[in-house]
Design an enzyme around this catalytic site. Structure first.
Site, short mmCIF file in Angstrom:
data_model
loop_
_atom_site.label_atom_id
_atom_site.label_comp_id
_atom_site.label_asym_id
_atom_site.label_seq_id
_atom_site.Cartn_x
_atom_site.Cartn_y
_atom_site.Cartn_z
N ARG A 146 16.44 0.99 -8.89
CA ARG A 146 16.24 0.57 -10.34
C ARG A 146 14.83 0.78 -10.80
NH1 ARG A 146 17.67 -3.44 -6.69
NH2 ARG A 146 19.68 -4.48 -7.05
N ILE A 147 13.77 0.67 -10.08
CA ILE A 147 12.36 1.06 -10.42
C ILE A 147 12.01 2.52 -10.54
CG2 ILE A 147 10.03 0.50 -9.83
CD1 ILE A 147 10.89 -2.08 -8.41
N GLU B 227 -2.14 -6.42 3.39
CA GLU B 227 -2.73 -7.37 2.23
C GLU B 227 -2.98 -8.80 2.70
OE1 GLU B 227 0.26 -6.57 -0.99
OE2 GLU B 227 0.14 -4.54 -0.77
N HIS C 149 -1.87 -5.71 -5.73
CA HIS C 149 -0.41 -5.92 -5.74
C HIS C 149 0.12 -6.95 -7.18
CE1 HIS C 149 3.34 -6.37 -3.20
NE2 HIS C 149 3.83 -6.51 -4.20
N VAL C 150 -0.34 -6.06 -8.30
CA VAL C 150 0.21 -7.08 -9.67
C VAL C 150 1.12 -6.23 -10.26
CG1 VAL C 150 -2.28 -7.65 -9.81
CG2 VAL C 150 -1.68 -5.46 -10.80
N ASP D 275 -1.08 0.30 -5.83
CA ASP D 275 -1.08 -1.23 -6.09
C ASP D 275 -0.93 -2.16 -4.82
OD1 ASP D 275 -0.95 -3.51 -7.91
OD2 ASP D 275 1.30 -3.57 -7.67
N ILE E 53 3.85 2.07 -5.68
CA ILE E 53 3.90 0.58 -6.34
C ILE E 53 5.07 -0.20 -5.48
CG2 ILE E 53 3.26 0.98 -8.63
CD1 ILE E 53 6.80 1.60 -7.63
N ARG F 152 5.67 -0.15 -1.22
CA ARG F 152 4.94 -1.22 -0.06
C ARG F 152 4.01 -0.18 0.51
NH1 ARG F 152 6.54 -5.12 -1.91
NH2 ARG F 152 8.18 -6.44 -1.29
#
Ligand code: 8YV
Length: 315
Positions: A154-155, A261, A279-280, A256, A230, A232
């Site tokens: 999808r992304i 994290e 991670h935004v 990102d 963007i 993992r």
């Protein structure tokens, strides 16, 4: 009837907790002083769990929740939850696809434009008063360049659509050819890296993709090309990436997500050819609200006997 009891495994927004508190009893494992004791006390009564993209119930926790029926993850990625362990017990797992796709794709484009056009550096340049001493060095044109997408889900598809508007030449790799994708399929990740000016990581995390982007892929990408992640942090071998950036074996990176994290490798902080964000990708008011609503809708559907809206597929 008694309200179903839920275990909050990962941090959730207040508006979601406030909303769920109307229909459920919430137990906050995410802030518990003694998590083990809390699970011991309430574990036998827990019927639902709230997870996130970075934290979800592992097999050991699932085993301590004998009445668990559903895990609702406030994320599209579900690699932090042990989905096979949940499914083995017939526990439903839900996630939040679609509602965050636009935001994540927007951030991918932002990172690509920022590293290509040296925008982070340009910001620092003017704020630090360096402009009067002379102009910024020239940047790299993004429009019309070759974009390689690792994972045309999808992304990846939403980024490809945006990049088409920038006249980019798009190719992708994935575990299968996406029949409906009007982009060139490149079976080998190394070949894709070799032919890309920008390599975008937009595939799933978890064991199947751990360390996929390593020194060999970065060398195939080469000194004139950029990496954007963007998805993992686990997908990229971070020490290999830091080394490649230091040695200028790739041109730069827009990141990102990170391996550990909320920590990013401090070496990156010093590098001008790196744009880093905490991670935004899905972090807008609109999208985080839509994700929270979907988390709640899945739980409410299940506990009122209806099918959940967005289940994680059974493998
Ligand atoms: C979230 C994400 O920020 O959806 C995902 O998979 O990584 C992000 O949207 C994160 O998961 C918080 O739960």
């Amino acid at each position: 009837m008694d309200k179903p009891e839920l275990l909050v495994v990962a941090r959730q927004p207040d508006y979601l907790l406030d909303d769920l508190a109307k229909d459920f009893v919430l137990h906050r494992l995410d802030v518990a002083a003694d998590p083990d004791r809390l699970v011991e006390e309430v574990g036998p009564r827990i019927r639902g769990a709230l997870a996130g993209g970075m934290k979800g119930p592992d097999a050991a926790l699932i085993a301590r929740l004998p009445k668990l029926e559903i895990i609702s993850s406030n994320s599209v990625g579900y690699d932090a939850t042990d989905v096979p362990a949940a499914h083995a017990r017939n526990v439903i797992v839900t996630h939040t696809p679609d509602v965050l796709t636009d935001d994540v794709a927007d951030l991918a484009m932002t990172l690509m434009l920022m590293i290509g056009r040296r925008i982070g550096e340009a910001e620092r340049f003017i704020r630090e008063g360096r402009w009067p001493q002379g102009p910024m060095p020239l940047a790299v044109k993004v429009s019309g360049k070759r974009l390689g997408i690792v994972g045309m889900g999808r992304i990846g598809t939403a980024v490809a659509r945006r990049a088409t508007g920038f006249g980019m030449d798009i190719a992708y790799t994935d575990i299968v050819v996406k029949g409906n994708a009007p982009y060139a399929f490149v079976p080998s990740l190394h070949d894709l890296a070799r032919q890309s000016d920008f390599l975008l990581v937009s595939c799933v995390g978890g064991p199947t993709t751990r360390g996929l982007i390593d020194a060999a892929v970065l060398d195939a990408l080469g000194p004139k090309s950029f990496l954007v992640n963007i998805a993992r942090g686990t997908i990229v071998n971070e020490p290999d990436l830091v080394k490649a950036l230091k040695e200028k074996r790739i041109a730069g990176a827009g990141l990102d997500v990170f391996f550990d994290e909320p920590h990013a490798p401090p070496e990156l902080f010093e590098m001008d050819n790196v744009v880093i964000t905490p991670h935004v990708a899905s972090a807008t008011n609109e999208t985080r609200r839509a994700m929270a609503d979907l988390v709640a809708a899945n739980l409410r559907a299940h506990f009122s006997g209806r099918p959940v809206l967005t289940p994680v597929p059974k493998g």
